[in-house]
Design an enzyme around this catalytic site. Structure first.
Site, PDB file in Angstrom:
ATOM      1  N   MET A   1      66.846  97.802  43.861  1.00 53.49           N
ATOM      2  CA  MET A   1      67.191  96.386  43.736  1.00 53.49           C
ATOM      3  C   MET A   1      66.021  95.547  44.225  1.00 53.49           C
ATOM      4  O   MET A   1      65.543  95.723  45.340  1.00 53.49           O
ATOM      5  CB  MET A   1      68.441  96.059  44.554  1.00 53.49           C
ATOM      6  CG  MET A   1      68.864  94.599  44.458  1.00 53.49           C
ATOM      7  SD  MET A   1      70.411  94.253  45.307  1.00 53.49           S
ATOM      8  CE  MET A   1      69.863  94.324  47.009  1.00 53.49           C
ATOM      9  N   CYS A   2      65.547  94.638  43.396  1.00 51.65           N
ATOM     10  CA  CYS A   2      64.440  93.754  43.748  1.00 51.65           C
ATOM     11  C   CYS A   2      64.804  92.328  43.349  1.00 51.65           C
ATOM     12  O   CYS A   2      65.773  92.090  42.619  1.00 51.65           O
ATOM     13  CB  CYS A   2      63.161  94.167  43.033  1.00 51.65           C
ATOM     14  SG  CYS A   2      62.579  95.823  43.476  1.00 51.65           S
ATOM     15  N   GLY A   3      64.027  91.388  43.818  1.00 49.30           N
ATOM     16  CA  GLY A   3      64.220  89.995  43.435  1.00 49.30           C
ATOM     17  C   GLY A   3      62.984  89.491  42.721  1.00 49.30           C
ATOM     18  O   GLY A   3      61.859  89.759  43.160  1.00 49.30           O
ATOM     19  N   ARG A  32      67.259  90.875  48.541  1.00 48.42           N
ATOM     20  CA  ARG A  32      67.103  91.743  47.374  1.00 48.42           C
ATOM     21  C   ARG A  32      65.842  92.604  47.488  1.00 48.42           C
ATOM     22  O   ARG A  32      65.681  93.562  46.719  1.00 48.42           O
ATOM     23  CB  ARG A  32      67.044  90.922  46.084  1.00 48.42           C
ATOM     24  CG  ARG A  32      68.337  90.206  45.726  1.00 48.42           C
ATOM     25  CD  ARG A  32      68.283  89.665  44.300  1.00 48.42           C
ATOM     26  NE  ARG A  32      68.150  90.736  43.339  1.00 48.42           N
ATOM     27  CZ  ARG A  32      69.174  91.401  42.792  1.00 48.42           C
ATOM     28  NH1 ARG A  32      70.414  91.103  43.138  1.00 48.42           N
ATOM     29  NH2 ARG A  32      68.955  92.362  41.914  1.00 48.42           N
TER      30      ARG A  32
END
Length: 299
Positions: A1-3, A32
């Site tokens: 999960m990344c932003g 995130r």
């Protein structure tokens, strides 16, 4: 999960505020991606010159580096130091010689990206710390993209942080995972591209660079990727004059956009956009799957 976040300014009056807006968006995405963060800003450039974004260990003497490159650059290069990174500006005609000098004489320095207007900064740490370290809030420009990383398939390193750049004034941030990146890496390597990490996102950036070298526009390169890139992904891409977004056909990763007469903004979640000026009256929408969105200053 990344932003991932990005903003493209339509109104030149907002250009002094680009860094502040991008910093706010990036920091909101901390949960995130608390491992590392990075961003690219497209600011002013000098005609017939290129900027090289460099990274080295903390405390590195970039001024001495600039002096050592003066012969290859045909004179003292312009230099701007920000913590562990520096941007040197050299005549475009001298770029190949400067790159060669960096590779042969300064292997301890990493070349992060290059372009007439693009500057890239990335580091391990909380996004708020990274933004503060590089003084992002005071940067100005026409557009920028950013990424907060939660490493799930590789080590937490600065080299593995986004954005990734494999072409002049071109960079990419990515939320998701590609399943065929190893096969694609081999294909692109045979086509002359080189990669500094094992990150699948660097392969995605390289793929777009390769397509554009073959004459495709960014929009066309993104569209071709729908057939060639397997996995789940949302890309936000920057070029010297443009800003693009693409989600995979399933669109399982969250994404939201906002558009006003002054800007277009992207965030993995709406909360990344809430502090932007005029957001209450913006057209807010979820980008459609398998659909290329692109805005260009030159249009």
């Amino acid at each position: 999960m990344c932003g991932i976040v990005g903003i493209f300014l339509k109104d030149p009056k907002l250009e002094p505020e680009l860094g502040q807006m991008l910093s706010s968006m990036l920091c909101v995405m901390t949960d995130r991606g608390p491992d590392s963060a990075g961003f690219a800003v497209y600011g002013a450039g000098t005609a017939d010159h290129v900027k090289l974004s460099l990274r080295a260990a903390a405390g590195y003497d970039f001024e001495a580096l600039a002096r050592s490159l003066s012969v290859s650059a045909g004179g003292a290069p312009g230099l701007s130091v920000r913590a562990t990174h520096a941007v040197i500006e050299v005549p475009a005609a001298a770029e190949a010689a400067v790159r060669a000098a960096l590779a042969s004489d300064h292997p301890e320095v990493a070349l992060v990206g290059s372009g007439a207007r693009m500057e890239i900064f990335k580091e391990v740490g909380l996004p708020s710390d990274v933004a503060l370290r590089f003084d992002l809030s005071k940067m100005r420009g026409t557009h920028g993209i950013g990424h907060t990383r939660m490493a799930t398939e590789s080590a937490v390193t600065t080299a593995g942080a986004h954005p990734f750049s494999t072409g002049r004034d071109q960079c990419l941030v990515h939320n998701g995972s590609l399943s065929n990146h190893n096969d694609l890496r081999r294909v692109l390597t045979r086509e002359g591209l080189t990669f500094a990490t094992e990150n699948d996102s660097e392969v995605a950036a390289g793929y777009l660079t390769w397509r554009m070298r073959e004459g495709a526009t960014l929009g066309e390169a993104l569209k071709a990727g729908l057939d060639d890139l397997d996995g789940f992904y949302t890309f936000v891409v920057g070029t010297e004059s443009g800003f693009g977004v693409l989600r995979d056909p399933i669109a399982c990763k969250p994404a939201v956009m906002a558009e006003t007469d002054q800007y277009v903004a992207f965030g993995s979640e709406y909360r990344a956009l809430v502090d932007l000026p005029g957001i209450a009256k913006a057209k807010v929408f979820e980008p459609e799957p398998a659909t290329v969105y692109f805005w260009d200053r030159a249009a």
